[in-house]
Write a protein that holds these residues in place. Structure first.
Motif, short mmCIF file in Angstrom:
data_model
loop_
_atom_site.label_atom_id
_atom_site.label_comp_id
_atom_site.label_asym_id
_atom_site.label_seq_id
_atom_site.Cartn_x
_atom_site.Cartn_y
_atom_site.Cartn_z
N ALA A 85 0.83 -1.21 0.00
CA ALA A 85 0.00 0.00 0.00
C ALA A 85 0.87 1.26 0.00
CB ALA A 85 -0.93 0.00 1.21
N TYR A 86 2.03 1.21 0.61
CA TYR A 86 2.92 2.39 0.62
C TYR A 86 3.40 2.72 -0.79
CZ TYR A 86 3.01 2.05 5.68
OH TYR A 86 2.65 2.01 6.99
N LEU A 87 3.50 1.73 -1.65
CA LEU A 87 3.94 1.97 -3.02
C LEU A 87 2.90 2.74 -3.83
CD1 LEU A 87 5.50 -1.51 -3.84
CD2 LEU A 87 6.69 0.59 -3.19
N GLU A 88 1.65 2.69 -3.39
CA GLU A 88 0.58 3.36 -4.11
C GLU A 88 0.37 4.81 -3.66
OE1 GLU A 88 -2.80 0.83 -3.64
OE2 GLU A 88 -1.90 -0.77 -4.83
N LEU A 89 1.06 5.22 -2.60
CA LEU A 89 0.92 6.59 -2.12
C LEU A 89 1.60 7.56 -3.09
CD1 LEU A 89 1.66 6.14 1.69
CD2 LEU A 89 -0.57 6.47 0.60
N PRO A 90 1.02 8.73 -3.29
CA PRO A 90 1.68 9.72 -4.15
C PRO A 90 2.97 10.22 -3.49
CG PRO A 90 -0.28 10.65 -3.12
CD PRO A 90 -0.25 9.19 -2.76
N ASP A 91 3.92 10.64 -4.31
CA ASP A 91 5.17 11.19 -3.79
C ASP A 91 4.87 12.38 -2.89
OD1 ASP A 91 6.60 9.33 -5.17
OD2 ASP A 91 7.14 10.66 -6.81
N SER A 92 5.55 12.43 -1.77
CA SER A 92 5.33 13.53 -0.83
C SER A 92 6.52 13.62 0.11
CB SER A 92 4.06 13.26 -0.01
OG SER A 92 3.92 14.23 1.00
N THR A 93 6.75 14.80 0.63
CA THR A 93 7.80 14.99 1.63
C THR A 93 7.20 15.06 3.03
OG1 THR A 93 7.68 17.38 1.33
CG2 THR A 93 9.34 16.17 0.03
N VAL A 94 5.88 14.93 3.13
CA VAL A 94 5.20 14.96 4.42
C VAL A 94 5.38 13.60 5.09
CG1 VAL A 94 2.96 15.23 5.55
CG2 VAL A 94 3.52 16.61 3.56
N ALA A 95 5.72 13.62 6.36
CA ALA A 95 5.95 12.39 7.10
C ALA A 95 4.64 11.62 7.31
CB ALA A 95 6.58 12.71 8.45
N LEU A 96 4.72 10.31 7.23
CA LEU A 96 3.59 9.45 7.54
C LEU A 96 3.73 9.03 9.01
CD1 LEU A 96 3.62 7.14 4.40
CD2 LEU A 96 1.97 8.93 4.93
N PRO A 97 2.71 9.24 9.82
CA PRO A 97 2.83 8.93 11.26
C PRO A 97 3.28 7.51 11.55
CG PRO A 97 0.79 10.11 10.81
CD PRO A 97 1.41 9.79 9.48
N GLU A 98 2.79 6.53 10.79
CA GLU A 98 3.17 5.14 11.07
C GLU A 98 4.60 4.82 10.66
OE1 GLU A 98 0.78 4.90 7.19
OE2 GLU A 98 0.80 6.11 8.99
N LEU A 99 5.24 5.72 9.90
CA LEU A 99 6.63 5.50 9.50
C LEU A 99 7.59 6.48 10.18
CD1 LEU A 99 6.17 4.90 5.66
CD2 LEU A 99 6.51 3.20 7.45
N HIS A 100 7.17 7.04 11.28
CA HIS A 100 7.98 8.07 11.94
C HIS A 100 9.35 7.57 12.39
CE1 HIS A 100 6.49 6.00 15.50
NE2 HIS A 100 7.49 6.55 16.15
N TRP A 101 9.48 6.29 12.58
CA TRP A 101 10.76 5.76 13.05
C TRP A 101 11.78 5.58 11.94
CZ3 TRP A 101 11.89 0.97 11.02
CH2 TRP A 101 10.83 0.27 10.47
N PHE A 102 11.37 5.68 10.64
CA PHE A 102 12.34 5.61 9.56
C PHE A 102 13.18 6.89 9.53
CE2 PHE A 102 9.68 2.36 7.42
CZ PHE A 102 10.67 1.46 7.11
N PRO A 103 14.49 6.79 9.35
CA PRO A 103 15.29 8.00 9.26
C PRO A 103 15.01 8.74 7.95
CG PRO A 103 16.64 6.09 8.83
CD PRO A 103 15.28 5.58 9.25
N ALA A 104 15.06 10.04 8.02
CA ALA A 104 14.88 10.85 6.80
C ALA A 104 16.12 10.66 5.91
CB ALA A 104 14.72 12.31 7.17
N PRO A 105 15.96 10.78 4.58
CA PRO A 105 17.11 10.64 3.68
C PRO A 105 18.23 11.60 4.08
CG PRO A 105 15.07 10.79 2.43
CD PRO A 105 14.73 11.08 3.87
N GLY A 106 19.43 11.06 4.16
CA GLY A 106 20.60 11.89 4.47
C GLY A 106 20.84 12.10 5.96
N VAL A 107 19.89 11.72 6.82
CA VAL A 107 20.05 11.92 8.26
C VAL A 107 20.80 10.75 8.83
CG1 VAL A 107 18.83 12.11 10.45
CG2 VAL A 107 17.96 13.29 8.44
N GLY A 108 21.78 11.02 9.65
CA GLY A 108 22.52 9.97 10.33
C GLY A 108 23.53 9.25 9.47
N ARG A 109 23.87 9.83 8.33
CA ARG A 109 24.85 9.16 7.46
C ARG A 109 26.12 9.91 7.41
NH1 ARG A 109 20.74 7.37 2.73
NH2 ARG A 109 19.60 5.99 4.05
#
Length: 155
Positions: A131-155
């Motif tokens: 279902a996540y693959l069907e979501l439109p592209d967005s930079t808004v955080a999804l509450p259920e995925l809050h634990w994923f690091p943002a791109p470029g963070v922590g690298r």
């Protein structure tokens, strides 16, 4: 912040689109070789090495005849690519000894037997990931995925 572990090696998702080490099992979804609308939920329990394979509508796999079926072989091959030999062997509590190269070698070291396990949770998790693959592209955080690091963070 938790770092996301990249796959040990790249893998193709067509045959085994979903594989995870969770709930005390190596488990995942394996595509049918004969019917594009059928998938199998396959699993191997850590420690006991009990294994199971059934269709997405809970029909037992016809290839389970006292030994792991081809879906379990495909699952273990992809798990080794995704997580690496050491991590999978450690999770399943298998002595790697000389090392393992393939899922078949891993399966040959298991001493489990077929044992029905619930597949609905694994299949539901797979569908949620799809279902996540069907979501439109967005930079808004999804509450259920809050634990994923943002791109470029922590690298």
């Amino acid at each position: 912040m938790l770092a996301v572990v990249p796959p040990a090696r790249p893998r193709k998702l067509a045959k085994v689109p979903f594989v995870e080490l969770a709930d005390g099992r190596l488990q995942g979804v394996v595509s049918s070789g004969s019917d594009v609308e059928r998938v199998y939920v396959s699993s191997i329990a850590a420690g006991t090495h009990a294994y199971h394979c059934s269709t997405n509508n809970n029909r037992p796999c016809g290839g389970l005849r006292g030994a792991p079926c081809k879906h379990l072989h495909a699952l273990t091959d992809e798990a080794l690519l995704q997580y690496g030999v050491d991590r999978v062997a450690r999770y399943l509590r298998v002595d790697v000894g000389d090392g393992l190269g393939t899922g078949a070698e891993l399966l040959s070291r298991l001493d489990g037997r077929p044992e029905p396990t619930p597949s609905a949770v694994v299949f539901s998790r797979f569908l949620r990931h799809l279902a996540y693959l069907e979501l439109p592209d967005s930079t808004v955080a999804l509450p259920e995925l809050h634990w994923f690091p943002a791109p470029g963070v922590g690298r």
